[in-house]
Scaffold this active site. Sequence first.
Site, PDB file in Angstrom:
ATOM      1  N   LYS A 203       0.915  -1.230   0.009  1.00 60.34           N
ATOM      2  CA  LYS A 203       0.087  -0.182   0.156  1.00 60.34           C
ATOM      3  C   LYS A 203       0.864   1.327   0.069  1.00 60.34           C
ATOM      4  CE  LYS A 203      -3.542   2.402   2.981  1.00 60.34           C
ATOM      5  NZ  LYS A 203      -4.818   1.708   3.931  1.00 60.34           N
TER       6      LYS A 203
HETATM    7  C1  R5P Z   1      -2.847   3.634   8.451  1.00 62.36           C
HETATM    8  O1  R5P Z   1      -1.861   3.905   8.068  1.00 62.36           O
HETATM    9  C2  R5P Z   1      -3.989   2.409   8.406  1.00 62.36           C
HETATM   10  O2  R5P Z   1      -3.453   1.548   7.583  1.00 62.36           O
HETATM   11  C3  R5P Z   1      -4.999   3.219   8.169  1.00 62.36           C
HETATM   12  O3  R5P Z   1      -5.781   2.996   9.605  1.00 62.36           O
HETATM   13  C4  R5P Z   1      -6.066   3.069   7.079  1.00 62.36           C
HETATM   14  O4  R5P Z   1      -5.901   2.008   6.196  1.00 62.36           O
HETATM   15  C5  R5P Z   1      -5.791   4.401   6.305  1.00 62.36           C
HETATM   16  O5  R5P Z   1      -6.976   4.459   5.419  1.00 62.36           O
HETATM   17  P1  R5P Z   1      -7.155   6.006   4.757  1.00 62.36           P
HETATM   18  O6  R5P Z   1      -6.021   6.756   4.850  1.00 62.36           O
HETATM   19  O7  R5P Z   1      -7.630   5.794   3.299  1.00 62.36           O
HETATM   20  O8  R5P Z   1      -8.205   6.419   5.851  1.00 62.36           O
END
Ligand code: R5P
Length: 293
Positions: A203
């Site tokens: 990611k």
């Molecule tokens: C953090 O880095 C985590 O992975 C998060 O909790 C989450 O996946 C972030 O998702 P978003 O930035 O799209 O809210």
Amino acid sequence: MPEHDKQKEAKKCYPEIPQKTEGFYLKGCGSLDWGMKNRMGRIFNSESGRTVMLAIDHGYFQGPTSGLERVDLNILPLIPYADTLMLTRGILRTIIPPSVTQSIVLRVSGGSSILKELSNEDIAVDIEDTIRLNACAMAVQVFVGGEYERQSIINMTKMVDMGTRYGIPTLAVTAVGKDMKRDARYFRLATRICAELGAHYIKSYYVEDGFETVAASCPVPIVMAGGKKIPELDALTMAYKAIQEGAAGVDMGRNIFQSEAPVAMIQAVNAVVHKNESPEKAFEMYNTLKNEG
Ligand code: R5P
């Protein structure tokens, strides 16, 4: 054997048709074992080769994030439009019905909170529990350049080793420290380190300048992180560009569940990811669905 029996046998075995040896549609995954491929195949749609991951794991370090206060009320209606849910075992066990068919990516690193140094994480879920929960992958935060860089990288390699024993892929989540520059150079470094050390997919945040170099120099699929809430058209544009520039999907949270109309937004994101819908058309779709709902 009488001649007619021989012919019958030959017919049943179709000797004239060579057995198909299927390749695998995901970048860098051709040499994985069957279980790994099958799990990756439950995360990434085999027709588009892409995924819409709905990230709702924020509570593991920041408690009841805005939009996630009531996962039962606000998130369950979004699930039909996601390919995968990225979440903690706590929310999975307490709120997600076991009848969901979407794949599960389990958050397995943790141990820090917003009150302290975030990169000080450990492995927070036993591999046995991941298996028990039938997860398709394990998500581990990796803080390249962060205070606990080494520890977070080793957390990831440990999960890669454990997951490999049982056929469970590891998703490396690149986390950028507050004072660090989010540019293509950083993400090329971070994603490549994760892939070299065995992560099965990664990611990464989107960057305007040079995202295609991040995707191209990473030998495994990349999913785009959503990040903090921005206007819907901007979020759809960011997802569109990431996909067109080589991402194999998105892993979005706040830009979906903090949207004014989350059910409409996730459908618009889905169209961008799986159908290459333009951001303008997807935004139109968002508005139509929002007004209907
Ligand atoms: C953090 O880095 C985590 O992975 C998060 O909790 C989450 O996946 C972030 O998702 P978003 O930035 O799209 O809210």
